[in-house]
Design an enzyme around this catalytic site. Structure first.
Site, PDB file in Angstrom:
ATOM      1  N   LYS A  52       0.845  -1.201   0.026  1.00  0.00           N
ATOM      2  CA  LYS A  52       0.007  -0.157   0.023  1.00  0.00           C
ATOM      3  C   LYS A  52       0.817   1.126  -0.041  1.00  0.00           C
ATOM      4  O   LYS A  52       0.633   2.417  -0.788  1.00  0.00           O
ATOM      5  CB  LYS A  52      -0.915   0.333   1.171  1.00  0.00           C
ATOM      6  CG  LYS A  52      -2.043  -1.077   1.013  1.00  0.00           C
ATOM      7  CD  LYS A  52      -2.932  -1.436   2.240  1.00  0.00           C
ATOM      8  CE  LYS A  52      -3.809  -2.237   1.969  1.00  0.00           C
ATOM      9  NZ  LYS A  52      -4.644  -2.632   3.138  1.00  0.00           N
ATOM     10  N   GLN A  99      -5.404  -1.842   9.277  1.00  0.00           N
ATOM     11  CA  GLN A  99      -4.995  -3.338   8.736  1.00  0.00           C
ATOM     12  C   GLN A  99      -5.596  -4.204   9.480  1.00  0.00           C
ATOM     13  O   GLN A  99      -5.546  -4.623  10.583  1.00  0.00           O
ATOM     14  CB  GLN A  99      -3.299  -3.147   8.647  1.00  0.00           C
ATOM     15  CG  GLN A  99      -3.025  -4.348   7.606  1.00  0.00           C
ATOM     16  CD  GLN A  99      -3.557  -4.235   6.203  1.00  0.00           C
ATOM     17  OE1 GLN A  99      -3.508  -3.405   5.470  1.00  0.00           O
ATOM     18  NE2 GLN A  99      -4.105  -5.477   5.796  1.00  0.00           N
ATOM     19  N   ASP A 122     -11.646   1.903   3.145  1.00  0.00           N
ATOM     20  CA  ASP A 122     -11.649   0.594   3.314  1.00  0.00           C
ATOM     21  C   ASP A 122     -13.374   0.203   3.052  1.00  0.00           C
ATOM     22  O   ASP A 122     -13.718  -0.936   2.606  1.00  0.00           O
ATOM     23  CB  ASP A 122     -11.260  -0.434   4.258  1.00  0.00           C
ATOM     24  CG  ASP A 122      -9.920  -1.031   4.040  1.00  0.00           C
ATOM     25  OD1 ASP A 122      -9.656  -0.964   3.039  1.00  0.00           O
ATOM     26  OD2 ASP A 122      -9.340  -1.334   5.033  1.00  0.00           O
TER      27      ASP A 122
END
Ligand code: NAP
Length: 282
Positions: A52, A99, A122
């Site tokens: 990322k 995460q 997300d």
């Protein structure tokens, strides 16, 4: 022999569009910035986070990684919630992600729900999940959204098609089914309690496998000419990365198929970059 869908090609296309817009915003004095929270030392998470960061750098997006390693989850969770709160109010931060998976003892639901929905790149927050359900969204979950971009890129229209999604997780299976439905597919979601799974899969014009089991979908479960999308990121008996679809046999039957690696994976990160840009534009 099927057409191989090139995920890297589609990802490059999405990234080029995002990079151009990030540059335009920079010229207006807006630096697109993504905050990434990492808890613990899960090796797979570290690889994802590195990828990322690499993608952000490539596209001119600033990434700020907050790495926390508390042995006591009770104390750690409170500190992470405090961090999220400060990032929610920080005007210099456009997108926030934590995460997953989190180490044992942390409550993923509490942490996900603490992120401001307008920075939730997300799209895991219940507000964003609900908006996807209504077909009126700011962010789409990255993996399913990447798959829709890919279908679009290859001119595969799902309108009126039988679409079967194998798996019903909150991050892949359910939003995938919803996006196919929003695009007028006739959608069936199958899971571990489905009794006639192979039979349902054989009906699919578009078959999406998100099971997490290596080589689960075999050629005999695929209709001749179907579009087969393999979300799986699994390890075979030799520890080699593979998908949920038995690619070797499936590609002889499918019309289009995604490989693993090089299929769905690269697009997921490209969509995260796109969501971060969307957050900055808002
Ligand atoms: P998950 O949360 O473990 O969900 C798996 C789903 O598969 C569940 O709904 C489960 O059904 C179903 N399932 C499991 N065994 C089954 C069986 N024998 N028959 C039918 N259904 C079965 O996994 P996930 O997070 O959705 O991820 C799925 C795969 O995609 C994994 O390999 C993951 O690594 C990969 N992934 C890839 C990306 C990418 O960017 N490429 C992103 C995310 C995930 P129940 O609900 O009934 O238990």
């Amino acid at each position: 022999m099927s057409n191989i869908i090139d995920g890297k090609l589609v990802a490059a296309h999405i990234k080029a569009r995002v990079a151009a817009e990030v540059k335009e915003l920079k010229q207006k004095g807006i630096n697109v910035t993504l905050a990434v929270i990492v808890v613990g030392n899960d090796p797979a998470s570290e690889v994802y986070v590195r990828n990322k960061e690499k993608a952000c750098k490539e596209l001119g997006i600033i990434s700020k990684v907050f790495h926390w390693d508390f042995s006591d989850p009770k104390m750690g969770q409170d500190r992470i919630l405090e961090l999220i709160e400060s990032l929610n109010y920080d005007k210099g931060i456009n997108g926030i992600l934590c995460q997953l998976p989190l180490p044992a003892g942390y409550d993923e639901k509490v942490i996900t729900n603490a992120i401001n929905p307008s920075k939730d790149v997300d799209a895991f927050h219940p507000v964003n999940v609900g908006k996807i359900m209504l077909g009126d969204y700011d962010f789409l979950s990255c993996t399913p959204a990447g798959i829709m971009e890919m279908l679009n890129y290859y001119n595969i229209d799902v309108t009126g098609k039988e679409c079967v999604v194998v798996g019903r997780s909150n991050i892949v299976g359910k939003p995938m089914s919803m996006l196919l439905l929003n695009e007028n597919g006739t959608v069936t979601t199958v899971h571990s309690c489905t009794s006639n799974l192979a039979e349902v899969c054989r009906r699919a014009d578009v078959l999406v496998a998100a099971v997490g089991k290596p080589h689960f979908i075999t050629a005999d479960m695929i209709k001749e000419g179907a579009v087969v999308i393999d979300v799986g990121m699994d390890r075979d008996e030799n520890g080699k990365l593979c998908g949920d679809v038995d690619f070797e046999s499936a590609e002889k039957v499918a019309g289009y198929i995604t490989p693993v690696p090089g299929g769905v994976g690269p697009r997921t990160i490209a969509m995260l970059m796109k969501n971060t840009l969307t957050a900055a534009k808002q």
